[in-house]
Motif scaffolding. Structure first.
Motif, mmCIF file in Angstrom:
data_model
loop_
_atom_site.group_PDB
_atom_site.id
_atom_site.type_symbol
_atom_site.label_atom_id
_atom_site.label_comp_id
_atom_site.label_asym_id
_atom_site.label_seq_id
_atom_site.Cartn_x
_atom_site.Cartn_y
_atom_site.Cartn_z
ATOM 1 N N HIS A 88 0.843 -1.201 0.000
ATOM 2 C CA HIS A 88 0.000 0.000 0.000
ATOM 3 C C HIS A 88 0.882 1.256 0.000
ATOM 4 C CE1 HIS A 88 -3.353 -2.641 0.862
ATOM 5 N NE2 HIS A 88 -2.651 -3.158 1.858
ATOM 6 N N LYS A 90 2.160 4.909 -0.204
ATOM 7 C CA LYS A 90 1.543 6.228 -0.059
ATOM 8 C C LYS A 90 2.627 7.288 -0.082
ATOM 9 C CE LYS A 90 -2.480 4.875 2.619
ATOM 10 N NZ LYS A 90 -3.196 5.039 3.882
ATOM 11 N N ALA A 121 -2.206 12.388 2.102
ATOM 12 C CA ALA A 121 -1.699 11.097 1.626
ATOM 13 C C ALA A 121 -2.283 10.772 0.247
ATOM 14 C CB ALA A 121 -2.058 10.006 2.619
ATOM 15 N N ALA A 123 -2.424 7.646 -2.308
ATOM 16 C CA ALA A 123 -2.190 6.195 -2.377
ATOM 17 C C ALA A 123 -2.055 5.760 -3.829
ATOM 18 C CB ALA A 123 -3.346 5.453 -1.712
ATOM 19 N N ASP A 157 4.051 2.675 3.790
ATOM 20 C CA ASP A 157 3.381 1.441 3.356
ATOM 21 C C ASP A 157 2.191 1.284 4.286
ATOM 22 O OD1 ASP A 157 2.543 -0.992 2.441
ATOM 23 O OD2 ASP A 157 4.323 -2.108 3.059
ATOM 24 N N GLY A 158 1.019 1.713 3.826
ATOM 25 C CA GLY A 158 -0.149 1.747 4.719
ATOM 26 C C GLY A 158 0.099 2.796 5.783
#
Length: 173
Positions: A88, A90, A121, A123, A157-158
């Protein structure tokens, strides 16, 4: 009726006004100094690059450290997964990125955007190990935005922080 000699002294021979020519010369010299400083990129948009590498990721930010109000500029962010795939990814921009500046475009388009803790953020889809994502953004500085500010950028990452770049931006009138 005025004395013709007085008028000639004042307006033709410029008696009593010798300091005016030095004022004009000083103003022209000040304008020339500003132009020379601009030629040496004191106020300019010359791009500077800052990179941070950790065991998990590499984050590189390319944008001008000095700008003038009303100017359009480009910022480029390179996110690279090093240790493992990033499920994920970001790109997180600090709050000062949007303070007195307008984001015109982002390429590629993020899959989602949100705000958390005053930061913004963006993504993107999964990054495999060793893959690089380059995000190009186009900005405009609002004419009333002046001063010096921190321009933090994070690669997450997340909710896990992988890398962080801390930069400073100076905005001139």
């Amino acid at each position: 009726m005025t004395d013709p000699d007085f008028a000639q002294d004042r307006y033709v021979q410029l008696r009593g006004r010798a300091w005016h020519q030095w004022l004009r010369r000083g103003l022209l010299l000040a304008m020339l100094a500003v132009l020379v400083a601009a030629l040496f990129n004191l106020f300019g948009q010359k791009t500077a690059s800052t990179a941070v590498t950790t065991t998990q990721a590499r984050l590189r930010v390319e944008s001008p450290p000095r700008l003038s109000g009303g100017v359009l500029f480009q910022a480029r962010f390179r996110l690279q997964a090093l240790g493992h795939a990033v499920d994920h990814p970001k790109l997180v921009l600090g709050e000062n990125w949007y303070d007195g500046m307008t984001l015109n475009s982002t390429t590629p388009n993020p899959t989602s955007e949100n705000s958390r803790g005053g930061r913004f953020a963006l993504a993107f889809p999964e990054l495999g190990r060793g893959q690089t994502l380059t995000v190009i953004t186009e900005w405009q500085v609002n004419p009333t935005a002046l001063g010096r500010r921190s321009m933090d950028v994070f690669f997450d990452d997340g909710n896990k922080r992988l890398a962080a770049v801390h930069r400073t931006l100076t905005i001139f009138p």
